[in-house]
Motif scaffolding. Sequence first.
Motif, PDB file in Angstrom:
ATOM      1  N   TYR A   1       0.837  -1.208   0.000  1.00  0.00           N
ATOM      2  CA  TYR A   1       0.000   0.000   0.000  1.00  0.00           C
ATOM      3  C   TYR A   1       0.859   1.240   0.000  1.00  0.00           C
ATOM      4  N   PRO A   2       0.550   2.228  -0.847  1.00  0.00           N
ATOM      5  CA  PRO A   2      -0.531   2.322  -1.832  1.00  0.00           C
ATOM      6  C   PRO A   2      -0.005   2.185  -3.266  1.00  0.00           C
ATOM      7  N   LYS A   3       0.454   1.016  -3.637  1.00  0.00           N
ATOM      8  CA  LYS A   3       1.138   0.837  -4.923  1.00  0.00           C
ATOM      9  C   LYS A   3       0.203   0.530  -6.081  1.00  0.00           C
ATOM     10  N   THR A   4      -0.941  -0.062  -5.819  1.00  0.00           N
ATOM     11  CA  THR A   4      -1.858  -0.436  -6.893  1.00  0.00           C
ATOM     12  C   THR A   4      -3.264   0.043  -6.561  1.00  0.00           C
ATOM     13  N   ASP A   5      -4.067   0.228  -7.586  1.00  0.00           N
ATOM     14  CA  ASP A   5      -5.429   0.725  -7.386  1.00  0.00           C
ATOM     15  C   ASP A   5      -6.247  -0.208  -6.506  1.00  0.00           C
ATOM     16  N   CYS A   6      -6.101  -1.506  -6.724  1.00  0.00           N
ATOM     17  CA  CYS A   6      -6.906  -2.482  -5.980  1.00  0.00           C
ATOM     18  C   CYS A   6      -6.577  -2.441  -4.493  1.00  0.00           C
ATOM     19  N   VAL A   7      -5.303  -2.500  -4.158  1.00  0.00           N
ATOM     20  CA  VAL A   7      -4.907  -2.453  -2.752  1.00  0.00           C
ATOM     21  C   VAL A   7      -5.279  -1.112  -2.141  1.00  0.00           C
ATOM     22  N   THR A   8      -5.032  -0.038  -2.874  1.00  0.00           N
ATOM     23  CA  THR A   8      -5.316   1.293  -2.357  1.00  0.00           C
ATOM     24  C   THR A   8      -6.796   1.476  -2.048  1.00  0.00           C
ATOM     25  N   ALA A   9      -7.648   1.032  -2.947  1.00  0.00           N
ATOM     26  CA  ALA A   9      -9.091   1.171  -2.719  1.00  0.00           C
ATOM     27  C   ALA A   9      -9.532   0.378  -1.492  1.00  0.00           C
ATOM     28  N   ALA A  10      -8.996  -0.834  -1.341  1.00  0.00           N
ATOM     29  CA  ALA A  10      -9.383  -1.669  -0.204  1.00  0.00           C
ATOM     30  C   ALA A  10      -8.931  -1.059   1.119  1.00  0.00           C
ATOM     31  N   VAL A  11      -7.698  -0.563   1.157  1.00  0.00           N
ATOM     32  CA  VAL A  11      -7.180   0.008   2.402  1.00  0.00           C
ATOM     33  C   VAL A  11      -7.884   1.317   2.725  1.00  0.00           C
ATOM     34  N   ASN A  12      -8.118   2.145   1.721  1.00  0.00           N
ATOM     35  CA  ASN A  12      -8.840   3.400   1.970  1.00  0.00           C
ATOM     36  C   ASN A  12     -10.216   3.147   2.569  1.00  0.00           C
ATOM     37  N   ALA A  13     -10.941   2.195   2.003  1.00  0.00           N
ATOM     38  CA  ALA A  13     -12.284   1.883   2.503  1.00  0.00           C
ATOM     39  C   ALA A  13     -12.236   1.400   3.947  1.00  0.00           C
ATOM     40  N   TYR A  14     -11.193   0.650   4.262  1.00  0.00           N
ATOM     41  CA  TYR A  14     -11.051   0.150   5.628  1.00  0.00           C
ATOM     42  C   TYR A  14     -10.691   1.273   6.595  1.00  0.00           C
ATOM     43  N   LEU A  15      -9.704   2.076   6.241  1.00  0.00           N
ATOM     44  CA  LEU A  15      -9.282   3.149   7.138  1.00  0.00           C
ATOM     45  C   LEU A  15     -10.388   4.172   7.380  1.00  0.00           C
ATOM     46  N   ILE A  16     -11.100   4.510   6.331  1.00  0.00           N
ATOM     47  CA  ILE A  16     -12.084   5.593   6.436  1.00  0.00           C
ATOM     48  C   ILE A  16     -13.440   5.088   6.926  1.00  0.00           C
ATOM     49  N   ASP A  17     -13.927   4.013   6.309  1.00  0.00           N
ATOM     50  CA  ASP A  17     -15.286   3.548   6.601  1.00  0.00           C
ATOM     51  C   ASP A  17     -15.337   2.222   7.349  1.00  0.00           C
ATOM     52  N   LEU A  18     -14.171   1.667   7.681  1.00  0.00           N
ATOM     53  CA  LEU A  18     -14.086   0.398   8.419  1.00  0.00           C
ATOM     54  C   LEU A  18     -14.702  -0.768   7.644  1.00  0.00           C
ATOM     55  N   VAL A  19     -14.628  -0.703   6.326  1.00  0.00           N
ATOM     56  CA  VAL A  19     -15.117  -1.781   5.465  1.00  0.00           C
ATOM     57  C   VAL A  19     -13.965  -2.743   5.208  1.00  0.00           C
ATOM     58  N   VAL A  20     -14.153  -3.994   5.581  1.00  0.00           N
ATOM     59  CA  VAL A  20     -13.099  -5.007   5.444  1.00  0.00           C
ATOM     60  C   VAL A  20     -13.248  -5.716   4.105  1.00  0.00           C
ATOM     61  N   PRO A  21     -12.153  -5.943   3.362  1.00  0.00           N
ATOM     62  CA  PRO A  21     -12.260  -6.660   2.079  1.00  0.00           C
ATOM     63  C   PRO A  21     -12.853  -8.049   2.268  1.00  0.00           C
ATOM     64  N   ALA A  22     -13.485  -8.556   1.225  1.00  0.00           N
ATOM     65  CA  ALA A  22     -14.061  -9.896   1.279  1.00  0.00           C
ATOM     66  C   ALA A  22     -12.963 -10.920   1.525  1.00  0.00           C
ATOM     67  N   GLU A  23     -13.299 -11.959   2.260  1.00  0.00           N
ATOM     68  CA  GLU A  23     -12.326 -13.007   2.567  1.00  0.00           C
ATOM     69  C   GLU A  23     -11.756 -13.596   1.276  1.00  0.00           C
ATOM     70  N   GLY A  24     -10.430 -13.754   1.237  1.00  0.00           N
ATOM     71  CA  GLY A  24      -9.783 -14.346   0.073  1.00  0.00           C
ATOM     72  C   GLY A  24      -9.487 -13.370  -1.045  1.00  0.00           C
ATOM     73  N   THR A  25      -9.653 -12.070  -0.803  1.00  0.00           N
ATOM     74  CA  THR A  25      -9.408 -11.081  -1.858  1.00  0.00           C
ATOM     75  C   THR A  25      -7.934 -11.088  -2.270  1.00  0.00           C
ATOM     76  N   VAL A  26      -7.683 -11.194  -3.567  1.00  0.00           N
ATOM     77  CA  VAL A  26      -6.332 -11.126  -4.127  1.00  0.00           C
ATOM     78  C   VAL A  26      -6.321 -10.024  -5.178  1.00  0.00           C
ATOM     79  N   CYS A  27      -5.476  -9.030  -4.974  1.00  0.00           N
ATOM     80  CA  CYS A  27      -5.356  -7.942  -5.942  1.00  0.00           C
ATOM     81  C   CYS A  27      -4.321  -8.324  -6.999  1.00  0.00           C
ATOM     82  N   PRO A  28      -4.604  -8.040  -8.271  1.00  0.00           N
ATOM     83  CA  PRO A  28      -3.671  -8.430  -9.334  1.00  0.00           C
ATOM     84  C   PRO A  28      -2.389  -7.609  -9.277  1.00  0.00           C
ATOM     85  N   ALA A  29      -1.337  -8.158  -9.884  1.00  0.00           N
ATOM     86  CA  ALA A  29      -0.050  -7.454  -9.935  1.00  0.00           C
ATOM     87  C   ALA A  29      -0.175  -6.216 -10.804  1.00  0.00           C
TER      88      ALA A  29
END
Length: 514
Positions: A486-514
């Motif tokens: 974090y924050p190197k890719t759009d997928c990881v960045t979006a997931a972490v932002n949602a968690y930090l700001i809104d406390l939304v946890v990514p779905a179990e098993g989420t894998v962001c592409p390279a």
Amino acid sequence: MTGPRRLAAAAVLLAVTLTGCTSGGSDETAASSPAAPATPVAQPIAWTDCDADIDQIIAGRPGAERDLAFSCGTTSVPASYDDPAGGPLDLFLVRATFAGQTDRIGSLLVNPGGPGQSATDAAVQSALTLPEDVLRRFDVVGLDPRGAGLSTPVECISDQQKDELFAVDPRTADAAALTTAFGQVDAVAAGCAEKYKEALGAFATVDSARDMDLVRESLGDEQLTFLGYSYGTTLGSTYAELFPERVRALVLDGAVDPDATAEEFAEQQAQAFEVAFDAFAANCTALLAGCPIGADPRTSVTDLLTQAGTTPVPSSRAGETRQATPGLVLNGIRSALYQPSAWPQLAQSLAAARAGDAAGILTLADTYTGRNDDGTYTNVVDANVAVTCADTEERRTADQVRTVLAEWSTQYPLFGADAALGLYTCSPWQAPRTPLPARDAAGSAPILVIGTQGDPVTPLPGAQDMAADLTSGALLTWAGNGHTAYPKTDCVTAAVNAYLIDLVVPAEGTVCPA
């Protein structure tokens, strides 16, 4: 954002370190959380405006155009939590505030790893690089952990010792040379013990986590929001174990394996660095212009190490008196393997070294070890070993290390011997130990753990173990290369932002592409 650096074993560091850096293993003696100490009182933070100083430092960097205000602060915590009234220890902080802040949530504490790296430096860099969506909701705060940066820094290894230690060839199997290497580690331990005596045990991660809770209170936050990289994941998960009800959101990126012993973690890391070198080699040989070090980079590097072992490589850098030994070459390689963005520099530096100029490889090595242009060092090495050894009861004899070294030198030709030598680091350390607790953080809010498939410093199994151990742990995987995500890719960045700001946890098993 730099994560922990795994400093060379000959430089008396256990792995992970930068790293190394880090002490990753749980000891059987640490099966439960430490007993609760007497309750200390949070002290106010004395803030001063340090905009002008920091603006001068960041001038020209990407992100420096952001409208940011910087404050520098000091506070104090108990030097010993067993005796909170026994005397203070001073801590240093930096706070960055974005001018476009709206709907402020609180403070985001950041830690870049090490142990020993400066969290205040990390706060400044984070203010330049983190998504503005995050900066609009949080002040970014860096707290140099006790013993690191400007927080009562531990300093007990001389610059000359560091130069000598980093120059050692870790691949040697010669009995006399190994005895000398072990003796250098013994001398460092004796010198640090002589200077600090019992106080040398005050730099344990458990106490840094307690410091962090007092600072949280001083900042006015009811709960902690934290972004930790590499060793920072050890610090963050220790905080969650001690204060689970005070966790709002923890991002643990590049997690250090909480279940591995020091030997298991060192082997994981040696193997991961070998894989990372092969990825670098494949990338280099695929270049249209051709790889600067030829069609077989591994053989090229092996030949360079052999050359440097016989005749160290001089440098063209003005005023440089050192020559590149195998130890310095390996540190330069390891430094660049942290991030694929450094691979082109590594290829050119290795090619130049093979041609007789080690300036580039020494620059990479110095970035890794904290050596300044004038030959002095930061205290990252001192802090790394002090924290690492305070955190574990594990010790190995010289004979045990010799046995492991012989095995790993064959299994992991570039990085195995160095990893094995690091196992001796804490054996002679003369200080009280406070082993890391087992960490399930029962009762905590959800904790986001991030692992990268091609991370050479904190391999992916560590993040998997961390997420599994934490009662509320959630694993996010990045299918990329390099240390931390974090924050190197759009997928990881979006997931972490949602968690930090809104406390939304990514779905179990989420894998962001390279």
